[in-house]
Design a protein around this motif. Sequence first.
Motif, mmCIF file in Angstrom:
data_model
loop_
_atom_site.group_PDB
_atom_site.id
_atom_site.type_symbol
_atom_site.label_atom_id
_atom_site.label_comp_id
_atom_site.label_asym_id
_atom_site.label_seq_id
_atom_site.Cartn_x
_atom_site.Cartn_y
_atom_site.Cartn_z
ATOM 1 N N ASN A 42 40.472 40.413 48.422
ATOM 2 C CA ASN A 42 40.443 38.956 48.364
ATOM 3 C C ASN A 42 40.254 38.531 46.911
ATOM 4 O O ASN A 42 39.731 39.287 46.091
ATOM 5 N N PRO A 43 40.724 37.343 46.559
ATOM 6 C CA PRO A 43 40.680 36.921 45.156
ATOM 7 C C PRO A 43 39.296 36.468 44.715
ATOM 8 O O PRO A 43 38.462 36.057 45.527
ATOM 9 N N SER A 44 39.100 36.521 43.377
ATOM 10 C CA SER A 44 37.883 36.001 42.778
ATOM 11 C C SER A 44 38.238 34.806 41.906
ATOM 12 O O SER A 44 38.878 33.877 42.380
ATOM 13 N N THR A 45 37.899 34.827 40.636
ATOM 14 C CA THR A 45 38.034 33.627 39.804
ATOM 15 C C THR A 45 39.216 33.651 38.841
ATOM 16 O O THR A 45 39.426 32.684 38.110
ATOM 17 N N ALA A 46 39.984 34.735 38.799
ATOM 18 C CA ALA A 46 41.052 34.861 37.805
ATOM 19 C C ALA A 46 42.082 33.744 37.938
ATOM 20 O O ALA A 46 42.349 33.230 39.037
ATOM 21 N N THR A 55 39.661 43.257 36.286
ATOM 22 C CA THR A 55 40.503 43.903 37.299
ATOM 23 C C THR A 55 41.968 43.566 37.078
ATOM 24 O O THR A 55 42.840 44.446 37.080
ATOM 25 N N LEU A 56 42.261 42.295 36.854
ATOM 26 C CA LEU A 56 43.652 41.874 36.655
ATOM 27 C C LEU A 56 44.217 42.397 35.338
ATOM 28 O O LEU A 56 45.411 42.714 35.255
ATOM 29 N N LYS A 57 43.377 42.506 34.320
ATOM 30 C CA LYS A 57 43.839 43.097 33.060
ATOM 31 C C LYS A 57 44.252 44.551 33.280
ATOM 32 O O LYS A 57 45.254 45.020 32.725
ATOM 33 N N SER A 58 43.487 45.266 34.090
ATOM 34 C CA SER A 58 43.822 46.654 34.408
ATOM 35 C C SER A 58 45.118 46.718 35.218
ATOM 36 O O SER A 58 45.971 47.577 34.985
ATOM 37 N N ALA A 62 50.734 48.307 35.581
ATOM 38 C CA ALA A 62 52.094 47.904 35.960
ATOM 39 C C ALA A 62 53.062 48.154 34.811
ATOM 40 O O ALA A 62 54.116 48.799 34.987
ATOM 41 N N LEU A 63 52.717 47.668 33.628
ATOM 42 C CA LEU A 63 53.601 47.842 32.480
ATOM 43 C C LEU A 63 53.701 49.312 32.089
ATOM 44 O O LEU A 63 54.780 49.783 31.699
ATOM 45 N N SER A 87 56.536 43.291 35.267
ATOM 46 C CA SER A 87 55.632 42.217 35.650
ATOM 47 C C SER A 87 54.712 42.721 36.753
ATOM 48 O O SER A 87 54.888 43.831 37.270
ATOM 49 N N PHE A 88 53.744 41.885 37.117
ATOM 50 C CA PHE A 88 52.870 42.241 38.243
ATOM 51 C C PHE A 88 52.635 40.998 39.084
ATOM 52 O O PHE A 88 52.717 39.860 38.601
ATOM 53 N N ILE A 89 52.360 41.227 40.349
ATOM 54 C CA ILE A 89 51.930 40.164 41.251
ATOM 55 C C ILE A 89 50.659 40.646 41.934
ATOM 56 O O ILE A 89 50.661 41.697 42.583
#
Length: 209
Positions: free
Chosen positions: A63-67, A75-78, A83-84, A90-92
Motif C-alpha cells: 500500500n502507498p505511503s507519502t511519496a 523505497t521509490l528511489k530504490s 528499474a533503470l 521507466s517504472f510504475i
Amino acid sequence: MHIPTCDTAQQAIVPFSQALDEALQPQPDYDVSRWLYVPNRYCDYRYILGTRGNRPLICVGINPSTAAPNALDNTLKSVERIALGNGYDSFIMFNVYAQRATRPDDMEKECNPALHEENMAAFRWALEQTRTGSPAVWAAWGAIIEKRGYLSHCLNDMIRIGRELDATWYSAGARSKKGHPHHPLYLRKDSGLDPFDAALYVDQVLSKL
C-alpha cells in the motif's frame, strides 16, 4: 507519515478513469511529460506513481505511503534505480491495496470493494503501457502481505489480470524463509530480477498463513 483519517468506505472514491484524465492534464507542481501520478492530488489513496516510458517495470508493493512526484521516498528511489539498472526506461509503482498508510498496521481492517475495483482498473492500465514485449511485474511486497487477510484475494485478482495481458512476474533479492518476495528498500542498487511464479506463491505460501 500518513495515518488514515477514516476507512475509505466513508469517502467518495474517484474512479480510476476520471482520476487518470485529470492526471494527464498540465499540473503546476510537476511535469506530466515525465511523471504519472493518479490521483494527481494528495489524498487517502493512490492508484499509481511512476515515470513515463515505453517499457516500464511495474513494481508491486502492499500500500502507498507519502511519496509524490519530485518527492520520492527511499523505497521509490530504490525502485527507480533497479528499474533503470535492469534495462527498463521507466517504472510504475503499484500496490496490492490503494489506501495510504505509512504503517501497514494502520490499514483498514476490511477491504473496500469500490477502492479495490478501481485499483484493479489501474493495474490493467499499467500493464497496457508496455509497448514492446510482455508487461514486467516486480513482486516486491515483503512479509507485509500478512497484515490483512484480504490482500491475498486482491493479489489473486492481479494474477488473473496479468494472465489476460501476458504479464511476466519477477522478484529481486533473496526471498524470506516463508517465501515472500523481497521489499525494495534494502536491495543492492545493482540487483537483478528473477522469475517469480505468483500463482504458485499464493498456493504454497499465502494459503498456509
